[in-house]
Design a protein around this motif. Sequence first.
Motif, PDB file in Angstrom:
ATOM      1  N   LEU A 179      -7.333   7.578  -0.527  1.00 12.94           N
ATOM      2  CA  LEU A 179      -6.288   6.582  -0.804  1.00 12.94           C
ATOM      3  C   LEU A 179      -6.455   5.957  -2.187  1.00 12.94           C
ATOM      4  N   ILE A 180      -7.687   5.641  -2.565  1.00 10.50           N
ATOM      5  CA  ILE A 180      -7.923   5.051  -3.888  1.00 10.50           C
ATOM      6  C   ILE A 180      -7.593   6.058  -4.983  1.00 10.50           C
ATOM      7  N   ALA A 181      -7.967   7.320  -4.767  1.00  5.69           N
ATOM      8  CA  ALA A 181      -7.664   8.350  -5.773  1.00  5.69           C
ATOM      9  C   ALA A 181      -6.158   8.522  -5.934  1.00  5.69           C
ATOM     10  N   THR A 182      -5.431   8.431  -4.845  1.00  9.54           N
ATOM     11  CA  THR A 182      -3.972   8.539  -4.923  1.00  9.54           C
ATOM     12  C   THR A 182      -3.373   7.311  -5.608  1.00  9.54           C
ATOM     13  N   ALA A 183      -3.899   6.132  -5.313  1.00  9.48           N
ATOM     14  CA  ALA A 183      -3.409   4.913  -5.971  1.00  9.48           C
ATOM     15  C   ALA A 183      -3.752   4.925  -7.454  1.00  9.48           C
ATOM     16  N   ALA A 184      -4.849   5.534  -7.819  1.00  3.96           N
ATOM     17  CA  ALA A 184      -5.236   5.597  -9.230  1.00  3.96           C
ATOM     18  C   ALA A 184      -4.250   6.408 -10.047  1.00  3.96           C
ATOM     19  N   LEU A 185      -3.540   7.293  -9.406  1.00  2.00           N
ATOM     20  CA  LEU A 185      -2.525   8.082 -10.103  1.00  2.00           C
ATOM     21  C   LEU A 185      -1.481   7.165 -10.738  1.00  2.00           C
ATOM     22  N   VAL A 186      -1.142   6.098 -10.038  1.00  2.23           N
ATOM     23  CA  VAL A 186      -0.130   5.164 -10.527  1.00  2.23           C
ATOM     24  C   VAL A 186      -0.755   4.032 -11.349  1.00  2.23           C
ATOM     25  N   LEU A 187      -1.912   3.544 -10.922  1.00  5.68           N
ATOM     26  CA  LEU A 187      -2.482   2.339 -11.517  1.00  5.68           C
ATOM     27  C   LEU A 187      -3.448   2.579 -12.671  1.00  5.68           C
ATOM     28  N   SER A 188      -3.868   3.819 -12.894  1.00  3.36           N
ATOM     29  CA  SER A 188      -4.952   4.030 -13.849  1.00  3.36           C
ATOM     30  C   SER A 188      -4.728   5.280 -14.694  1.00  3.36           C
ATOM     31  N   ASN A 189      -3.925   5.189 -15.711  1.00  2.00           N
ATOM     32  CA  ASN A 189      -3.752   6.282 -16.670  1.00  2.00           C
ATOM     33  C   ASN A 189      -3.590   7.646 -15.998  1.00  2.00           C
ATOM     34  N   LEU A 190      -2.669   7.735 -15.080  1.00  2.00           N
ATOM     35  CA  LEU A 190      -2.459   8.962 -14.300  1.00  2.00           C
ATOM     36  C   LEU A 190      -3.736   9.403 -13.590  1.00  2.00           C
ATOM     37  N   GLY A 191      -4.484   8.442 -13.100  1.00  2.00           N
ATOM     38  CA  GLY A 191      -5.696   8.747 -12.350  1.00  2.00           C
ATOM     39  C   GLY A 191      -6.743   9.456 -13.165  1.00  2.00           C
TER      40      GLY A 191
END
Length: 149
Positions: free
Chosen positions: A83-95
């Motif tokens: 879930l965090i890795a998927t959220a990082a896609l949006v929240l963190s420089n395309l994960g």
Amino acid sequence: MLLTPLRTRFRRWRRSRPFWGGLVAALAGAEICALPLAPLKVMLTQGVAGIPSVLMGLVMIVLGVSVWFAPHYRGLAGIVTTLIATAALVLSNLGGFLIGTLLGILGGGLMFAWQPRVPRRGAPAVPAGSATPAESDPTSAESDPTSVS
């Protein structure tokens, strides 16, 4: 090839927990965490948006390492890491430019899917490094090269 006792103990420890899933998840967290920690000029341009990246990366590193020492939390850690890795896609420089997200999803899946090795029912316990039951029994058909199957 003779293995040293330390290497044999590490191999036994590694096989008794979701080692590879934890390692991949920790690498994914490091990738997501490292991008916002760029030079100061880039960090000032990014502003407060870099804080979630660092936090998500640190949580993924902690989850990856925690399954090494508490393998019974592998299900929860695997789901949260994914879930965090998927959220990082949006929240963190395309994960982490997709590398962190893909590694995080892979690591979370490996952690979630790992099962502890259970000895087969009826099979005698064989100490590590010794011969298998078929090799130690001279009357076994598998160890007799003249027998026809």
